[in-house]
Write an enzyme that holds these catalytic residues in place. Structure first.
Site, short mmCIF file in Angstrom:
data_model
loop_
_atom_site.label_atom_id
_atom_site.label_comp_id
_atom_site.label_asym_id
_atom_site.label_seq_id
_atom_site.Cartn_x
_atom_site.Cartn_y
_atom_site.Cartn_z
CE LYS A 52 -3.85 2.03 2.76
NZ LYS A 52 -4.70 1.50 4.04
CB SER A 126 -7.94 3.86 2.94
OG SER A 126 -7.15 3.19 3.81
CB SER A 151 -8.20 0.70 5.60
OG SER A 151 -8.63 1.92 5.49
N1 GLN Z 1 -12.69 4.38 6.56
C1 GLN Z 1 -12.06 4.37 8.00
C2 GLN Z 1 -11.76 5.90 7.90
O1 GLN Z 1 -11.89 6.85 6.91
C3 GLN Z 1 -10.93 3.54 7.87
C4 GLN Z 1 -9.77 3.84 7.13
C5 GLN Z 1 -8.46 3.15 7.46
O2 GLN Z 1 -8.73 1.95 8.09
N2 GLN Z 1 -7.42 3.55 7.25
O3 GLN Z 1 -10.80 6.26 8.96
#
Ligand code: GLN
Length: 458
Positions: A52, A126, A151
């Site tokens: 990532k 994400s 994410s």
């Molecule tokens: N959707 C969640 C957020 O926007 C989780 C994102 C993540 O785990 N990096 O914070």
């Protein structure tokens, strides 16, 4: 060491491509699905892996999906990357993501990946690029990803791959561009459970460069081999996780549960009453931490720099205005507000108390049960045009089922339960802290019962 043989047992080397072919494949995947920020040409053979874009890779752009880091090339590898390279894995690309991890649909960045099962739909966020490419790669491959509040699970569910989020602290975060330090976890995506188990055994190492890292000596692949014993597990089904869930999602997960029940597995309904408070607490804690972490991006030390004009406040403001996307700015404002004097007590400190209660409630369940099973996402992967009209709050609400377990730092695996309307539906397997082996056993058992998935071809 018998690593080579060991890997051949887990990864299907019959489908292995040459470095040149892998590079061509990635470029094609990029053209059609937009899953990478950077495609890397592998210089040697090995098992290909992607990371990532928030995981530092020596000599390769690491921008965390943000314009403010558009030219940041780290001079070092994150510990997880280093450990994989030492075992002969080769980096083939950096996968796209919501800027700094801020998002649930991977639309909060420049490069927006398309869902391999239906390109009019999102991959989830994400870590959208990681899940997208894992579904596309028809040769041995694993993806390193990261979760703060879901994410890994969310995109794994939307793209039909396995997503493993280990216990907070199991894998070193050294070299991870942080989102919220008390929540961030590095994890793995793969097509099959054993591939992720093998890789977790490699990267779950205590690291003196991350004081929160714990590491483990466990052999998670060995755990997978004992999968038949998982049939004896006592499983809890939290009733709140099946309420207000899209009926296609609910039916698919319930069908999987029925199949496990037919094999003799025991299920009991439980209540996790803190579920409804977890989301609000998460968005306070996560944004509070994020807003302090992002203070370091000021155009002086890394990434975007502009012509120096005016005083330092004016310069920082200019760089940050130009470099951060809309969602990052929103989170800086929300997080700063939550920890401001006068609000800290009512928001941030209260959220920490809620977090404690969420943890206690899960811990109570694990006094009597081996694992919790639940849907991962309350919806099927939405279309881009549907997401476009959602408010920020509606975006956050998509995380209602993934946030509690992340707040609690508990290990969890998202595994495809089945399909509804031709789209993958993920099932969550949640276990107690440092009990990853149980999650792998159960995931492997389900994989055996469910059977192979036929992934879309490029
Ligand atoms: N959707 C969640 C957020 O926007 C989780 C994102 C993540 O785990 N990096 O914070």
């Amino acid at each position: 060491m018998t690593e080579g043989l060991h890997f051949r047992e887990v990864f299907n080397f019959e489908n292995m491509l040459d470095p040149e072919e892998i590079y061509e494949f990635c470029l094609k995947a990029q053209e059609k699905y937009r899953c990478f920020v950077t495609v890397v040409k592998p210089e040697e053979r090995g098992i290909p892996f992607t990371a990532k874009d928030c995981i530092c890779t020596k000599g390769v752009l690491t921008a965390a999906g943000s314009k403010i880091l558009q030219n940041y090339v780290p001079p070092f590898d994150a510990t997880c990357v280093k450990l994989l390279k030492e075992k002969g894995f080769v980096l083939i690309g950096k996968t796209t993501m919501d800027e700094f991890g801020f998002g649930s649909f991977n639309v909060n960045t420049e490069i927006i990946p398309k869902n391999p099962w239906d390109t009019s739909r999102v991959c989830g966020g994400s870590s959208g690029g990681a899940a997208c490419f894992t579904a596309l790669a028809n040769f041995p491959h694993i993806a390193l990803a990261e979760s703060t509040g879901g994410s890994i699970s969310c995109p794994a569910s939307f793209c039909g791959v396995v997503g493993v989020t280990p216990t907070y602290g199991l894998v070193s975060r050294y070299g991870l561009i942080d989102y919220a330090n008390s929540l961030d976890k590095i994890g793995i995506m793969s097509r099959r459970v054993e591939e992720a188990a093998t890789v977790l055994s490699i990267i779950a190492k205590k690291d003196e460069r991350d004081s929160t890292s714990v590491g483990s000596d466990k052999d998670y692949l060995e755990a997978c081999k004992n999968y038949e014993k998982a049939i004896e597990f006592k499983i809890a089904l939290p009733k709140e996780y099946f309420e207000n869930v899209d009926k296609d999602v609910k039916n698919t997960v319930e069908d999987a549960i029925k199949k496990l029940e037919n094999k003799g597995m025991e299920f009991t309904e439980v209540s996790l009453s803190m579920t409804e408070y977890a989301l609000a607490a998460y968005y306070i804690i996560a944004t509070a931490e994020a807003s302090t972490n992002l203070a370091k991006f000021c155009g002086m030390r890394y990434g975007l720099e502009l012509e120096i004009q005016g005083n330092f406040r004016e310069y920082f403001s200019k760089v940050r205005t130009a470099g951060f996307g809309e969602e990052a700015k929103r989170r800086i404002l929300l997080g700063t507000y939550a920890r401001m004097s006068g609000y800290r007590e009512h928001l941030y400190l209260k959220a920490l108390k809620v977090r404690r209660k969420v943890i206690d409630e899960f811990k109570k369940v694990f006094e009597n049960f081996d694992a919790i099973i639940a849907p991962v996402m309350p919806i099927l992967p939405p279309k881009f045009e549907e997401v476009k009209d959602l408010s920020p709050l509606q975006h956050y609400m998509a995380d209602v089922l993934t946030v509690p377990v992340n707040l609690a730092g508990l290990p969890h695996i998202s595994i495809p339960a089945g399909f509804a309307k031709g789209l993958p539906v993920g099932m969550h397997i949640i276990v107690d802290h440092f009990c990853e082996e149980k999650a792998f056993m159960l995931a492997k058992l389900w994989e055996e019962i469910r059977g192979e998935i036929k992934y879309p071809s490029l």
